[in-house]
Design a protein around this motif. Structure first.
Motif, PDB file in Angstrom:
ATOM      1  N   GLY A   1     -45.767 -43.576  41.550  1.00  0.00           N
ATOM      2  CA  GLY A   1     -44.402 -43.287  41.978  1.00  0.00           C
ATOM      3  C   GLY A   1     -44.045 -43.980  43.279  1.00  0.00           C
ATOM      4  N   ALA A   2     -45.029 -44.132  44.165  1.00  0.00           N
ATOM      5  CA  ALA A   2     -44.788 -44.807  45.445  1.00  0.00           C
ATOM      6  C   ALA A   2     -44.435 -46.276  45.226  1.00  0.00           C
ATOM      7  CB  ALA A   2     -46.013 -44.693  46.348  1.00  0.00           C
ATOM      8  N   ALA A   3     -45.138 -46.916  44.303  1.00  0.00           N
ATOM      9  CA  ALA A   3     -44.846 -48.324  44.017  1.00  0.00           C
ATOM     10  C   ALA A   3     -43.425 -48.477  43.471  1.00  0.00           C
ATOM     11  CB  ALA A   3     -45.866 -48.890  43.032  1.00  0.00           C
ATOM     12  N   LYS A   4     -43.033 -47.582  42.582  1.00  0.00           N
ATOM     13  CA  LYS A   4     -41.676 -47.623  42.024  1.00  0.00           C
ATOM     14  C   LYS A   4     -40.630 -47.361  43.109  1.00  0.00           C
ATOM     15  CE  LYS A   4     -40.776 -46.032  37.871  1.00  0.00           C
ATOM     16  NZ  LYS A   4     -40.663 -45.138  36.701  1.00  0.00           N
ATOM     17  N   GLU A   5     -40.899 -46.376  43.967  1.00  0.00           N
ATOM     18  CA  GLU A   5     -39.945 -46.038  45.029  1.00  0.00           C
ATOM     19  C   GLU A   5     -39.807 -47.174  46.035  1.00  0.00           C
ATOM     20  OE1 GLU A   5     -37.087 -43.782  47.037  1.00  0.00           O
ATOM     21  OE2 GLU A   5     -37.869 -43.678  45.003  1.00  0.00           O
ATOM     22  N   LEU A   6     -40.924 -47.819  46.362  1.00  0.00           N
ATOM     23  CA  LEU A   6     -40.880 -48.955  47.282  1.00  0.00           C
ATOM     24  C   LEU A   6     -40.100 -50.117  46.681  1.00  0.00           C
ATOM     25  CD1 LEU A   6     -41.754 -49.822  50.083  1.00  0.00           C
ATOM     26  CD2 LEU A   6     -43.890 -50.638  49.104  1.00  0.00           C
TER      27      LEU A   6
ATOM     28  N   SER B   1     -37.916 -42.335  58.389  1.00  0.00           N
ATOM     29  CA  SER B   1     -39.080 -42.639  59.214  1.00  0.00           C
ATOM     30  C   SER B   1     -38.976 -44.020  59.848  1.00  0.00           C
ATOM     31  CB  SER B   1     -40.357 -42.542  58.383  1.00  0.00           C
ATOM     32  OG  SER B   1     -40.460 -43.643  57.494  1.00  0.00           O
ATOM     33  N   GLU B   2     -39.688 -44.162  60.936  1.00  0.00           N
ATOM     34  CA  GLU B   2     -39.730 -45.440  61.646  1.00  0.00           C
ATOM     35  C   GLU B   2     -40.223 -46.544  60.713  1.00  0.00           C
ATOM     36  OE1 GLU B   2     -42.719 -46.541  64.925  1.00  0.00           O
ATOM     37  OE2 GLU B   2     -40.965 -45.768  66.005  1.00  0.00           O
ATOM     38  N   ALA B   3     -41.200 -46.220  59.880  1.00  0.00           N
ATOM     39  CA  ALA B   3     -41.732 -47.206  58.937  1.00  0.00           C
ATOM     40  C   ALA B   3     -40.647 -47.687  57.975  1.00  0.00           C
ATOM     41  CB  ALA B   3     -42.904 -46.603  58.165  1.00  0.00           C
ATOM     42  N   GLU B   4     -39.858 -46.749  57.467  1.00  0.00           N
ATOM     43  CA  GLU B   4     -38.774 -47.111  56.546  1.00  0.00           C
ATOM     44  C   GLU B   4     -37.713 -47.942  57.256  1.00  0.00           C
ATOM     45  OE1 GLU B   4     -35.419 -44.984  53.716  1.00  0.00           O
ATOM     46  OE2 GLU B   4     -37.149 -43.824  54.376  1.00  0.00           O
ATOM     47  N   LYS B   5     -37.390 -47.563  58.488  1.00  0.00           N
ATOM     48  CA  LYS B   5     -36.398 -48.322  59.264  1.00  0.00           C
ATOM     49  C   LYS B   5     -36.851 -49.765  59.470  1.00  0.00           C
ATOM     50  CE  LYS B   5     -34.982 -44.272  61.882  1.00  0.00           C
ATOM     51  NZ  LYS B   5     -34.990 -43.651  63.209  1.00  0.00           N
ATOM     52  N   LEU B   6     -38.116 -49.951  59.815  1.00  0.00           N
ATOM     53  CA  LEU B   6     -38.610 -51.312  60.047  1.00  0.00           C
ATOM     54  C   LEU B   6     -38.612 -52.125  58.765  1.00  0.00           C
ATOM     55  CD1 LEU B   6     -41.489 -50.834  62.640  1.00  0.00           C
ATOM     56  CD2 LEU B   6     -39.100 -51.425  63.020  1.00  0.00           C
ATOM     57  N   ARG B   7     -38.971 -51.495  57.657  1.00  0.00           N
ATOM     58  CA  ARG B   7     -38.952 -52.205  56.369  1.00  0.00           C
ATOM     59  C   ARG B   7     -37.520 -52.620  56.025  1.00  0.00           C
ATOM     60  NH1 ARG B   7     -40.627 -55.912  53.468  1.00  0.00           N
ATOM     61  NH2 ARG B   7     -40.348 -55.636  51.246  1.00  0.00           N
ATOM     62  N   LYS B   8     -36.575 -51.719  56.223  1.00  0.00           N
ATOM     63  CA  LYS B   8     -35.173 -52.028  55.933  1.00  0.00           C
ATOM     64  C   LYS B   8     -34.632 -53.104  56.877  1.00  0.00           C
ATOM     65  CE  LYS B   8     -33.778 -47.657  53.822  1.00  0.00           C
ATOM     66  NZ  LYS B   8     -32.904 -46.478  53.960  1.00  0.00           N
TER      67      LYS B   8
ATOM     68  N   ARG C   1     -47.676 -50.319  55.644  1.00  0.00           N
ATOM     69  CA  ARG C   1     -48.772 -49.419  55.261  1.00  0.00           C
ATOM     70  C   ARG C   1     -48.370 -47.953  55.451  1.00  0.00           C
ATOM     71  NH1 ARG C   1     -51.645 -53.670  57.692  1.00  0.00           N
ATOM     72  NH2 ARG C   1     -51.737 -52.596  59.702  1.00  0.00           N
ATOM     73  N   ASP C   2     -47.707 -47.663  56.569  1.00  0.00           N
ATOM     74  CA  ASP C   2     -47.257 -46.290  56.825  1.00  0.00           C
ATOM     75  C   ASP C   2     -46.260 -45.830  55.768  1.00  0.00           C
ATOM     76  OD1 ASP C   2     -48.822 -46.391  59.118  1.00  0.00           O
ATOM     77  OD2 ASP C   2     -47.115 -46.536  60.503  1.00  0.00           O
ATOM     78  N   LEU C   3     -45.328 -46.696  55.410  1.00  0.00           N
ATOM     79  CA  LEU C   3     -44.332 -46.349  54.398  1.00  0.00           C
ATOM     80  C   LEU C   3     -45.013 -46.124  53.051  1.00  0.00           C
ATOM     81  CD1 LEU C   3     -41.405 -45.867  53.624  1.00  0.00           C
ATOM     82  CD2 LEU C   3     -41.147 -48.352  53.329  1.00  0.00           C
ATOM     83  N   GLN C   4     -45.957 -46.974  52.705  1.00  0.00           N
ATOM     84  CA  GLN C   4     -46.697 -46.812  51.446  1.00  0.00           C
ATOM     85  C   GLN C   4     -47.424 -45.464  51.434  1.00  0.00           C
ATOM     86  OE1 GLN C   4     -46.678 -49.076  48.834  1.00  0.00           O
ATOM     87  NE2 GLN C   4     -47.778 -47.533  47.669  1.00  0.00           N
TER      88      GLN C   4
ATOM     89  N   MET D   1     -31.920 -52.479  49.174  1.00  0.00           N
ATOM     90  CA  MET D   1     -31.596 -53.172  50.424  1.00  0.00           C
ATOM     91  C   MET D   1     -31.159 -54.608  50.156  1.00  0.00           C
ATOM     92  SD  MET D   1     -31.709 -51.156  52.933  1.00  0.00           S
ATOM     93  CE  MET D   1     -31.614 -52.348  54.252  1.00  0.00           C
ATOM     94  N   ALA D   2     -31.857 -55.295  49.277  1.00  0.00           N
ATOM     95  CA  ALA D   2     -31.488 -56.671  48.954  1.00  0.00           C
ATOM     96  C   ALA D   2     -30.092 -56.728  48.351  1.00  0.00           C
ATOM     97  CB  ALA D   2     -32.511 -57.287  48.004  1.00  0.00           C
TER      98      ALA D   2
END
Length: 180
Positions: free
Chosen positions: A115-120, A55-62, A101-104, A127-128
């Motif tokens: 599970g979302a908190a763990k996955e994030l 997703s675009e949200a994931e791409k921007l976070r990365k 917010r979208d990724l969350q 990535m780091a």
């Protein structure tokens, strides 16, 4: 016959094949980032459940994490781009926050709140770790130029397209080379 690369300041001859090819790719990406501001956004492909693949949200976070981590790595070099990264985050704060917010929300729908908190966290650590040793094909000088360019582009779709190119493990093929 000289193969030249294009940056915002114009064409310059390449000096070495390996380093020159990397500089050429970085220059092409910096130019492509600018050119992308003229291209309309395309919708993301969706999985059967309705969520976008990559997703675009994931791409921007990365993209944000990659620039932050490589910026920290490059801060002790002549190509310190922490100020350009700061301008990038300041200029795109609303897009980056909305993407977070979208990724969350996407992760919560898939994994539930806990599970979302763990996955994030897993995504951020991955990535780091991936970029802690540097970018696989861009030098600090090239990342500096890219961060400077990304700080001034506009539009979330443009940032997502830049992320597609910059987060690949290999550089994209060059579409054109000027030969003199």
């Amino acid at each position: 016959m000289h193969i030249t690369r294009y940056f915002a300041r114009g064409a310059r001859p390449l000096r070495s094949v390996k380093g020159g090819a990397r500089r050429l790719a970085a220059g092409w990406i910096a130019g492509a980032v600018f050119a992308l501001t003229l291209v309309p956004a395309q919708p993301a492909l969706a999985e059967p459940g309705g969520e976008a693949v990559g997703s675009e949200a994931e791409k921007l976070r990365k993209l944000d994490i990659m620039l932050m981590v490589t910026g920290l790595r490059c801060r002790t070099t002549a190509d310190n781009f922490t100020e350009d990264y700061g301008r990038f985050t300041s200029n795109h704060l609303s897009d980056l926050n909305q993407a977070a917010r979208d990724l969350q929300a996407q992760l919560s729908a898939r994994y539930g709140t806990a599970g979302a908190a763990k996955e994030l966290d897993r995504l951020s650590v991955m990535m780091a770790n991936e970029y802690g040793g540097g970018h696989p094909w861009l030098s600090c000088a090239e990342l500096h130029q890219i961060a400077k360019s990304l700080a001034v582009v506009q539009g979330r779709a443009t940032l997502a397209e830049a992320a597609d190119q910059l987060l690949d493990r290999q550089p994209h093929p060059l579409l054109a080379l000027a030969v003199h």
